[in-house]
Design a protein around this motif. Structure first.
Motif, PDB file in Angstrom:
ATOM      1  N   VAL A   1       0.853  -1.191   0.000  1.00  0.00           N
ATOM      2  CA  VAL A   1       0.000   0.000   0.000  1.00  0.00           C
ATOM      3  C   VAL A   1       0.890   1.244   0.000  1.00  0.00           C
ATOM      4  O   VAL A   1       1.812   1.369   0.807  1.00  0.00           O
ATOM      5  CB  VAL A   1      -0.930   0.023   1.232  1.00  0.00           C
ATOM      6  CG1 VAL A   1      -1.724   1.324   1.280  1.00  0.00           C
ATOM      7  CG2 VAL A   1      -1.880  -1.170   1.202  1.00  0.00           C
TER       8      VAL A   1
ATOM      9  N   THR B   1       0.494   5.340   0.266  1.00  0.00           N
ATOM     10  CA  THR B   1      -0.474   6.401   0.541  1.00  0.00           C
ATOM     11  C   THR B   1       0.082   7.746   0.086  1.00  0.00           C
ATOM     12  O   THR B   1       1.272   8.029   0.247  1.00  0.00           O
ATOM     13  CB  THR B   1      -0.815   6.488   2.045  1.00  0.00           C
ATOM     14  OG1 THR B   1       0.356   6.857   2.777  1.00  0.00           O
ATOM     15  CG2 THR B   1      -1.341   5.157   2.577  1.00  0.00           C
TER      16      THR B   1
ATOM     17  N   ARG C   1     -10.460   0.393   3.751  1.00  0.00           N
ATOM     18  CA  ARG C   1      -9.586  -0.720   4.185  1.00  0.00           C
ATOM     19  C   ARG C   1      -9.981  -2.010   3.467  1.00  0.00           C
ATOM     20  O   ARG C   1      -9.117  -2.782   3.049  1.00  0.00           O
ATOM     21  CB  ARG C   1      -9.685  -0.913   5.700  1.00  0.00           C
ATOM     22  CG  ARG C   1      -8.956   0.170   6.446  1.00  0.00           C
ATOM     23  CD  ARG C   1      -8.909  -0.140   7.933  1.00  0.00           C
ATOM     24  NE  ARG C   1      -8.310   0.984   8.649  1.00  0.00           N
ATOM     25  CZ  ARG C   1      -8.698   1.415   9.838  1.00  0.00           C
ATOM     26  NH1 ARG C   1      -9.688   0.805  10.475  1.00  0.00           N
ATOM     27  NH2 ARG C   1      -8.103   2.437  10.414  1.00  0.00           N
TER      28      ARG C   1
ATOM     29  N   GLY D   1      -8.620  -1.888   0.063  1.00  0.00           N
ATOM     30  CA  GLY D   1      -7.174  -2.128   0.096  1.00  0.00           C
ATOM     31  C   GLY D   1      -6.856  -3.613   0.187  1.00  0.00           C
ATOM     32  O   GLY D   1      -5.975  -4.122  -0.518  1.00  0.00           O
TER      33      GLY D   1
ATOM     34  N   GLN E   1      -5.136   8.961   4.528  1.00  0.00           N
ATOM     35  CA  GLN E   1      -4.775   7.595   4.138  1.00  0.00           C
ATOM     36  C   GLN E   1      -3.586   7.059   4.928  1.00  0.00           C
ATOM     37  O   GLN E   1      -3.591   5.919   5.382  1.00  0.00           O
ATOM     38  CB  GLN E   1      -4.512   7.529   2.624  1.00  0.00           C
ATOM     39  CG  GLN E   1      -5.737   7.904   1.790  1.00  0.00           C
ATOM     40  CD  GLN E   1      -6.945   7.037   2.101  1.00  0.00           C
ATOM     41  OE1 GLN E   1      -6.968   5.872   1.750  1.00  0.00           O
ATOM     42  NE2 GLN E   1      -7.915   7.581   2.794  1.00  0.00           N
TER      43      GLN E   1
ATOM     44  N   PHE F   1      -4.586   3.627   6.511  1.00  0.00           N
ATOM     45  CA  PHE F   1      -3.524   2.628   6.341  1.00  0.00           C
ATOM     46  C   PHE F   1      -2.282   3.038   7.144  1.00  0.00           C
ATOM     47  O   PHE F   1      -1.233   3.346   6.556  1.00  0.00           O
ATOM     48  CB  PHE F   1      -3.175   2.472   4.853  1.00  0.00           C
ATOM     49  CG  PHE F   1      -4.317   1.999   4.003  1.00  0.00           C
ATOM     50  CD1 PHE F   1      -4.738   0.672   4.035  1.00  0.00           C
ATOM     51  CD2 PHE F   1      -4.985   2.899   3.169  1.00  0.00           C
ATOM     52  CE1 PHE F   1      -5.804   0.238   3.250  1.00  0.00           C
ATOM     53  CE2 PHE F   1      -6.056   2.467   2.379  1.00  0.00           C
ATOM     54  CZ  PHE F   1      -6.460   1.136   2.423  1.00  0.00           C
TER      55      PHE F   1
ATOM     56  N   ALA G   1       1.002   1.343   6.231  1.00  0.00           N
ATOM     57  CA  ALA G   1       1.417   1.306   4.809  1.00  0.00           C
ATOM     58  C   ALA G   1       2.941   1.375   4.703  1.00  0.00           C
ATOM     59  O   ALA G   1       3.589   2.078   5.489  1.00  0.00           O
ATOM     60  CB  ALA G   1       0.784   2.478   4.062  1.00  0.00           C
TER      61      ALA G   1
END
Ligand code: DC
Length: 220
Positions: A2, A4, A113, A116, A129, A134, A137
């Protein structure tokens, strides 16, 4: 993985995030579009934008989805494709009222979420984010630019769509939006402590994208 990308209105984070996702072959999640879709739903139902209960009722009955086969992903509100309706000032304004309602933010965080998890490799952009949605991340970025530069970009964009608008008006809107985004109690705009800050005021678009990609590649 992930990634962000957070930042204020007009920082260019959407176009940057979209290009980063394209170059890495990741999905692209534009969370502002989710708030905008709910803003559109609220406008359509003509609810009082200051009434959190009414807004929450609208949000609970609005199903916001993405068609991931489109690039950028298309936004679907209760089965209707609405991406082309999300850029108007009315919708953008309504979205900023939606975004201060704690119960709605909670729903959005939950849904983001889940998205994701479903997508796996994703570049997600918004305001919260890296901080809230997250927090773990692997790569976080915070893109900013001076209010004057962000207003200039917005102004040029609007003029290119033949909208009649004054620069001062756009700057005032940007400053007001910044204040609303930063001052709200839940999910305010702030740089995650572990995010890399990029000031795009005098950087070319490609330089911002390259900076992010090289950082991602270093930790991958
Ligand atoms: O990034 P944008 O202009 O499309 O966002 C629309 C509105 O939604 C804006 O008022 C900020 C808000 N927003 C938010 O509060 N949290 C996010 N993760 C994304 C957008």
């Amino acid at each position: 993985m992930v990634i962000t990308i957070d930042g204020p209105a007009g920082s260019g984070k959407s176009t940057v995030a979209q290009e980063v996702a394209r170059r890495l072959g990741f999905a692209f999640l534009n969370t502002g579009h989710m708030y905008r879709a709910l803003g559109l739903a609220a406008r359509r139902r003509e609810v009082d934008l200051n009434n959190h209960m009414e807004l929450t009722f609208v949000a609970r009955h609005a199903k916001v989805e993405f068609d991931w086969t489109k690039n950028p992903p298309a936004v679907i509100l209760n089965g209707e494709r609405v991406t082309h309706l999300l850029g108007s000032r009315e919708v953008s304004d309504a979205a900023s009222y939606i975004a201060v309602v704690p119960a709605i933010r909670e729903m959005m965080v939950h849904q983001q979420r889940a998205i994701g998890t479903e997508l796996g490799d994703v570049v997600t952009e918004g305001r919260d984010q890296g901080t809230i949605v997250f927090p773990t991340a692997q790569c976080k970025f915070y893109i900013d630019a001076s209010p004057e530069e962000r207003a200039r970009r917005r102004y040029n964009q609007m003029r290119s769509r033949s909208e009649s608008v004054e620069y001062k008006e756009v700057l005032d809107q940007i400053l007001a939006r910044d204040k609303r985004d930063r001052d709200r109690l839940v999910g305010p705009l702030e740089k995650p402590v572990d995010a890399i800050a990029i000031d795009s005021t005098s950087l070319a678009f490609n330089d911002v994208v390259d900076t992010i990609i090289s950082r991602v590649e270093a930790v991958r």
